[in-house]
Design a protein around this motif. Structure first.
Motif, PDB file in Angstrom:
ATOM      1  N   PHE A   1       0.826  -1.206   0.000  1.00 45.63           N
ATOM      2  CA  PHE A   1       0.000   0.000   0.000  1.00 45.63           C
ATOM      3  C   PHE A   1       0.862   1.259   0.000  1.00 45.63           C
ATOM      4  CE2 PHE A   1      -3.245  -3.033   1.317  1.00 45.63           C
ATOM      5  CZ  PHE A   1      -4.325  -2.605   0.550  1.00 45.63           C
ATOM      6  N   ILE A   2       2.083   1.163   0.524  1.00 44.08           N
ATOM      7  CA  ILE A   2       3.026   2.281   0.390  1.00 44.08           C
ATOM      8  C   ILE A   2       3.343   2.477  -1.084  1.00 44.08           C
ATOM      9  CG2 ILE A   2       5.350   3.112   0.918  1.00 44.08           C
ATOM     10  CD1 ILE A   2       5.249   1.612   3.534  1.00 44.08           C
ATOM     11  N   SER A   3       3.709   1.371  -1.746  1.00 41.35           N
ATOM     12  CA  SER A   3       4.054   1.437  -3.167  1.00 41.35           C
ATOM     13  C   SER A   3       2.861   1.852  -4.013  1.00 41.35           C
ATOM     14  CB  SER A   3       4.570   0.076  -3.647  1.00 41.35           C
ATOM     15  OG  SER A   3       5.650  -0.349  -2.861  1.00 41.35           O
ATOM     16  N   LEU A   4       1.684   1.305  -3.686  1.00 39.25           N
ATOM     17  CA  LEU A   4       0.486   1.613  -4.463  1.00 39.25           C
ATOM     18  C   LEU A   4       0.129   3.094  -4.357  1.00 39.25           C
ATOM     19  CD1 LEU A   4      -1.780   0.418  -6.199  1.00 39.25           C
ATOM     20  CD2 LEU A   4      -3.084   0.026  -4.096  1.00 39.25           C
ATOM     21  N   SER A   5       0.241   3.648  -3.152  1.00 36.03           N
ATOM     22  CA  SER A   5      -0.066   5.073  -2.985  1.00 36.03           C
ATOM     23  C   SER A   5       0.950   5.933  -3.727  1.00 36.03           C
ATOM     24  CB  SER A   5      -0.099   5.446  -1.496  1.00 36.03           C
ATOM     25  OG  SER A   5       1.123   5.142  -0.856  1.00 36.03           O
ATOM     26  N   VAL A   6       2.223   5.478  -3.765  1.00 35.18           N
ATOM     27  CA  VAL A   6       3.244   6.197  -4.524  1.00 35.18           C
ATOM     28  C   VAL A   6       2.938   6.127  -6.019  1.00 35.18           C
ATOM     29  CG1 VAL A   6       5.675   6.178  -5.237  1.00 35.18           C
ATOM     30  CG2 VAL A   6       5.083   5.923  -2.823  1.00 35.18           C
ATOM     31  N   VAL A   7       2.613   4.925  -6.504  1.00 34.50           N
ATOM     32  CA  VAL A   7       2.329   4.719  -7.929  1.00 34.50           C
ATOM     33  C   VAL A   7       1.124   5.544  -8.371  1.00 34.50           C
ATOM     34  CG1 VAL A   7       1.503   2.994  -9.578  1.00 34.50           C
ATOM     35  CG2 VAL A   7       3.413   2.448  -8.079  1.00 34.50           C
ATOM     36  N   ILE A   8       0.135   5.696  -7.501  1.00 34.82           N
ATOM     37  CA  ILE A   8      -1.052   6.486  -7.838  1.00 34.82           C
ATOM     38  C   ILE A   8      -0.776   7.975  -7.726  1.00 34.82           C
ATOM     39  CG2 ILE A   8      -3.400   7.072  -7.070  1.00 34.82           C
ATOM     40  CD1 ILE A   8      -3.745   4.139  -6.273  1.00 34.82           C
ATOM     41  N   PHE A   9      -0.035   8.371  -6.676  1.00 37.97           N
ATOM     42  CA  PHE A   9       0.108   9.802  -6.395  1.00 37.97           C
ATOM     43  C   PHE A   9       1.176  10.490  -7.252  1.00 37.97           C
ATOM     44  CE2 PHE A   9       1.336  13.521  -3.790  1.00 37.97           C
ATOM     45  CZ  PHE A   9       0.082  14.107  -3.671  1.00 37.97           C
ATOM     46  N   ILE A  10       2.214   9.777  -7.668  1.00 40.80           N
ATOM     47  CA  ILE A  10       3.265  10.434  -8.453  1.00 40.80           C
ATOM     48  C   ILE A  10       2.744  10.995  -9.771  1.00 40.80           C
ATOM     49  CG2 ILE A  10       5.257   9.858  -9.932  1.00 40.80           C
ATOM     50  CD1 ILE A  10       6.671   8.749  -7.582  1.00 40.80           C
ATOM     51  N   PRO A  11       1.941  10.253 -10.562  1.00 43.76           N
ATOM     52  CA  PRO A  11       1.391  10.878 -11.772  1.00 43.76           C
ATOM     53  C   PRO A  11       0.532  12.105 -11.467  1.00 43.76           C
ATOM     54  CG  PRO A  11       1.169   8.491 -11.884  1.00 43.76           C
ATOM     55  CD  PRO A  11       1.600   8.817 -10.490  1.00 43.76           C
ATOM     56  N   ILE A  12      -0.222  12.058 -10.359  1.00 45.96           N
ATOM     57  CA  ILE A  12      -1.027  13.216  -9.965  1.00 45.96           C
ATOM     58  C   ILE A  12      -0.115  14.395  -9.645  1.00 45.96           C
ATOM     59  CG2 ILE A  12      -2.607  14.108  -8.201  1.00 45.96           C
ATOM     60  CD1 ILE A  12      -3.710  11.257  -7.930  1.00 45.96           C
ATOM     61  N   TYR A  13       0.954  14.101  -8.890  1.00 44.97           N
ATOM     62  CA  TYR A  13       1.896  15.159  -8.515  1.00 44.97           C
ATOM     63  C   TYR A  13       2.592  15.740  -9.744  1.00 44.97           C
ATOM     64  CZ  TYR A  13       5.837  17.528  -6.302  1.00 44.97           C
ATOM     65  OH  TYR A  13       6.760  18.478  -5.917  1.00 44.97           O
ATOM     66  N   ASP A  14       3.092  14.848 -10.621  1.00 41.45           N
ATOM     67  CA  ASP A  14       3.908  15.285 -11.759  1.00 41.45           C
ATOM     68  C   ASP A  14       3.076  15.950 -12.850  1.00 41.45           C
ATOM     69  OD1 ASP A  14       6.772  15.030 -12.851  1.00 41.45           O
ATOM     70  OD2 ASP A  14       5.572  14.288 -14.528  1.00 41.45           O
ATOM     71  N   ARG A  15       1.864  15.459 -13.085  1.00 39.29           N
ATOM     72  CA  ARG A  15       1.057  15.939 -14.205  1.00 39.29           C
ATOM     73  C   ARG A  15       0.019  16.989 -13.829  1.00 39.29           C
ATOM     74  NH1 ARG A  15       4.465  14.835 -18.035  1.00 39.29           N
ATOM     75  NH2 ARG A  15       4.945  12.616 -18.251  1.00 39.29           N
ATOM     76  N   ILE A  16      -0.310  17.088 -12.543  1.00 44.42           N
ATOM     77  CA  ILE A  16      -1.331  18.060 -12.129  1.00 44.42           C
ATOM     78  C   ILE A  16      -0.772  19.095 -11.158  1.00 44.42           C
ATOM     79  CG2 ILE A  16      -3.574  18.355 -11.001  1.00 44.42           C
ATOM     80  CD1 ILE A  16      -4.311  15.545 -11.952  1.00 44.42           C
ATOM     81  N   LEU A  17      -0.234  18.624 -10.031  1.00 40.82           N
ATOM     82  CA  LEU A  17       0.215  19.560  -8.998  1.00 40.82           C
ATOM     83  C   LEU A  17       1.403  20.406  -9.440  1.00 40.82           C
ATOM     84  CD1 LEU A  17      -0.110  17.399  -5.738  1.00 40.82           C
ATOM     85  CD2 LEU A  17      -1.748  18.988  -6.747  1.00 40.82           C
ATOM     86  N   VAL A  18       2.406  19.769 -10.100  1.00 39.79           N
ATOM     87  CA  VAL A  18       3.596  20.525 -10.523  1.00 39.79           C
ATOM     88  C   VAL A  18       3.251  21.603 -11.551  1.00 39.79           C
ATOM     89  CG1 VAL A  18       5.809  20.374 -11.731  1.00 39.79           C
ATOM     90  CG2 VAL A  18       5.289  18.765  -9.902  1.00 39.79           C
ATOM     91  N   PRO A  19       2.490  21.307 -12.628  1.00 42.35           N
ATOM     92  CA  PRO A  19       2.146  22.375 -13.580  1.00 42.35           C
ATOM     93  C   PRO A  19       1.371  23.521 -12.928  1.00 42.35           C
ATOM     94  CG  PRO A  19       1.745  20.228 -14.572  1.00 42.35           C
ATOM     95  CD  PRO A  19       2.056  19.977 -13.129  1.00 42.35           C
ATOM     96  N   VAL A  20       0.459  23.193 -12.008  1.00 41.30           N
ATOM     97  CA  VAL A  20      -0.293  24.251 -11.328  1.00 41.30           C
ATOM     98  C   VAL A  20       0.648  25.102 -10.479  1.00 41.30           C
ATOM     99  CG1 VAL A  20      -2.031  24.722  -9.561  1.00 41.30           C
ATOM    100  CG2 VAL A  20      -2.478  22.993 -11.318  1.00 41.30           C
ATOM    101  N   ALA A  21       1.513  24.437  -9.704  1.00 41.69           N
ATOM    102  CA  ALA A  21       2.469  25.173  -8.860  1.00 41.69           C
ATOM    103  C   ALA A  21       3.456  25.957  -9.709  1.00 41.69           C
ATOM    104  CB  ALA A  21       3.217  24.191  -7.951  1.00 41.69           C
ATOM    105  N   ARG A  22       3.856  25.381 -10.857  1.00 38.62           N
ATOM    106  CA  ARG A  22       4.791  26.068 -11.762  1.00 38.62           C
ATOM    107  C   ARG A  22       4.180  27.361 -12.297  1.00 38.62           C
ATOM    108  NH1 ARG A  22       6.038  22.088 -16.051  1.00 38.62           N
ATOM    109  NH2 ARG A  22       7.462  21.162 -14.525  1.00 38.62           N
TER     110      ARG A  22
END
Length: 568
Positions: free
Chosen positions: A376-397
């Motif tokens: 579940f650690i890995s699963l949460s990472v696998v799910i959250f990294i695309p969200i972070y990289d494709r949504i959160l980073v562009p918005v913050a950028r």
């Protein structure tokens, strides 16, 4: 001009397409369009997936092997896991030093991979030795032959040595495939660290879904043998990508360790030099006062010859002094992240033993291995990294104007805060587990299953996984980015050493806590009967220590000065 092109000219990339400071595997100038980037990084990320599959195939369930076939107590097994994990995380300092000073990253990766495969092969062999121990019904009263134990730990530490050369060099070599001078590749490099960790956790997820089940239900020999085969295939994949890789050209300058060491030596020799003498020398050299010159001012004394004389000119250049200061700036950040590393050690040790006491049944015929909840650690990472990289980073950028959206230190701090929350949740859930055991009269029955679903542990694993996305990836990028260019492997090994020291500190903290809590006939917080133990108290201690360390981290990160070349 085209008529004058020779064969050798045709093989040479156009000037605008050349990546400065890099060559191909044959030492020729390298073309940006035909090498490096995601093309090469995909090979290297694939190798990392396989390596993490192998490493966590050993670490994630090691405590179960030690307390099972090897018959160790929970406390001793937890200490052995932490010591081995700590050693495996500190050895990258040696591997990185050898790579950056002598062999280079590519050759170090190949040699360490061979050692890695040998260690995994020996480890497999150690589990299939014929032994009367396996006919013993009670592992608490008998143990395997001493030679088998020695051979097992020899094999285990050979794996650690192989990992010590492999881990820092593969990641640094992967980041080397992106040119920081190119705007697009600079953005891609920041994403590389995200997708690197995505791949790493993908390997861990497969480990926990497959290997833990094989080890506990089929065979430990097979469970250790599969990682050996996977690492052999990973070496083949890495070699297949050789013609696409970019190799950093070695500098003609002095060895970076000698260069930085000279700054400290010369500054110490000039300890009596006055501030005015340094100011005069800086003015002579045309060095304008800047923010960095006021920090660690004692190192500015390295700009002068011994005793402040000017007869032989300066000893160290301003760039060399700034490199030394950059290393010193890392120390407070490194130190304040150590408690996070202690927390990081718990899912593979105490969380696993905690889950082993709970109701792990799914349906009528399947029982979930306790260690597999780490997925579940890995699963949460696998799910959250695309969200972070494709949504959160562009918005913050778009808001901050920074290529990475938020600064590396802001990212790390966010993860540390989430790890505190995970410890609070773990303490609350463990308190509930103990209460359930008490209500059902199971306090004196260590082997009884507590009628509380193991799914109660999922929230602490998920919180921990999301904190990893912020802190682990942030630390990787931070320590790679903030060291001199020749020391990128060392930078990543410094990041890994946080978790090495953290594992040792976790082992030390468990040992001290066990001695204090178990004195005068009291029941230890780490009693082998977890229904009488108090892991919840230990989790609260970690939450408090993490809060103190987080406060110190905020103080030092606010005053941290990034390198001029940093993309933040």
């Amino acid at each position: 001009m085209a008529n004058g092109v020779t064969i050798s000219d045709a093989e040479t990339p156009f000037l605008g397409d050349v990546v400065e400071g890099s060559v191909d595997c044959k030492g020729r100038p390298v073309s940006r369009s035909k090498s490096g980037g995601w093309r090469s990084a995909s090979f290297i990320i694939g190798v990392e997936v396989a390596e993490r599959f192998a490493y966590y195939g050993i670490e994630s369930n090691l405590i179960s092997y030690l307390t099972g076939p090897l018959g160790q107590s929970v406390a001793l097994a937890a200490e052995n896991v932490n010591v081995w994990s700590g050693t495996a995380s500190l050895l990258p300092l040696l591997g990185a030093f050898i790579a950056d000073s002598y062999l280079g990253r590519y050759r170090t990766i190949i040699i360490s991979s061979v050692l890695y495969i040998l260690g995994l092969g020996f480890l497999t062999l150690s589990t299939v030795f014929p032994s009367s121990h396996f006919d013993c019904q009670d592992t608490a009263t008998c143990s395997p032959p001493k030679f088998q134990i020695i051979f097992f730990f020899f094999s285990l530490y050979l794996v650690a040595i192989g990992q010590g050369g492999h881990k820092p060099c593969v990641q640094a070599f992967g980041a080397d495939q992106f040119d920081a001078q190119d705007p697009e590749e600079r953005k891609a490099k920041s994403s590389f660290f995200n997708w690197w960790y995505f791949g790493m956790c993908g390997g861990l997820f497969m480990t926990l879904r497959i290997l833990n089940y094989v080890q506990e239900n089929l065979s430990w020999g097979l469970g250790f043998g599969i990682p050996c085969i996977v690492m052999g295939l990973a070496l083949v994949v890495f070699l297949l990508g050789s013609f696409t890789y970019r190799f950093r050209q070695s500098s003609d300058e002095k060895n970076p360790f000698i260069r930085i060491g000279n700054v400290f030596i010369n500054a110490a020799r000039n300890w009596q030099t006055t501030t005015s003498a340094i100011s005069v020398e800086q003015e002579v050299q045309g060095i304008l006062p800047h923010e960095g010159s006021e920090q660690f001012k004692f190192l500015n004394k390295a700009l002068l010859a011994p005793n402040g004389s000017k007869e032989n000119g300066k000893i160290c250049s301003i760039d060399e002094v700034e490199e030394a200061k950059a290393i010193l700036r890392l120390i407070p950040i490194w130190t304040t992240c150590l408690v996070y590393a202690i927390v990081f050690s718990q899912p593979t040790t105490l969380f696993t033993k905690q889950g082993a006491t709970m109701d792990r049944s799914l349906g009528s015929n399947f029982e979930v291995p306790a260690a597999s909840l780490q997925c579940f650690i890995s699963l949460s990472v696998v799910i959250f990294i695309p969200i972070y990289d494709r949504i959160l980073v562009p918005v913050a950028r778009a808001i901050t104007g920074k290529p990475s959206g938020i600064t590396m230190l802001q990212r790390i701090g966010t993860g540390i805060f989430l790890s505190i929350l995970s410890m609070v949740v773990a303490a609350i859930i463990e308190k509930k587990r103990l209460q359930t055991a008490l209500e059902h009269g199971l306090v004196d029955m260590p082997k009884a299953t507590v009628p509380m679903s193991i799914c109660w542990l999922i929230p602490q694993y998920i919180l921990f996984g999301i904190s990893d996305v912020f802190t682990m990836v942030g630390l990787q990028e931070f320590f790679y980015d903030q060291v001199p260019v020749e020391l990128k492997s060392i930078g990543l090994s410094l990041y890994l050493s946080i978790f090495g020291i953290g594992s040792f500190l976790s082992s030390f903290l468990i040992s001290v806590t066990e001695n204090i809590s178990g004195k005068d006939g009291q029941i230890s917080w780490f009693s082998d009967n977890l229904n009488q133990a108090h892991l919840d108290y230990f989790y609260w201690v970690l939450a408090v220590l993490s809060t103190i360390a987080f406060t110190a981290y905020l103080y030092f990160s606010r005053s941290y000065m990034y390198n001029k070349s940093s993309s933040l």
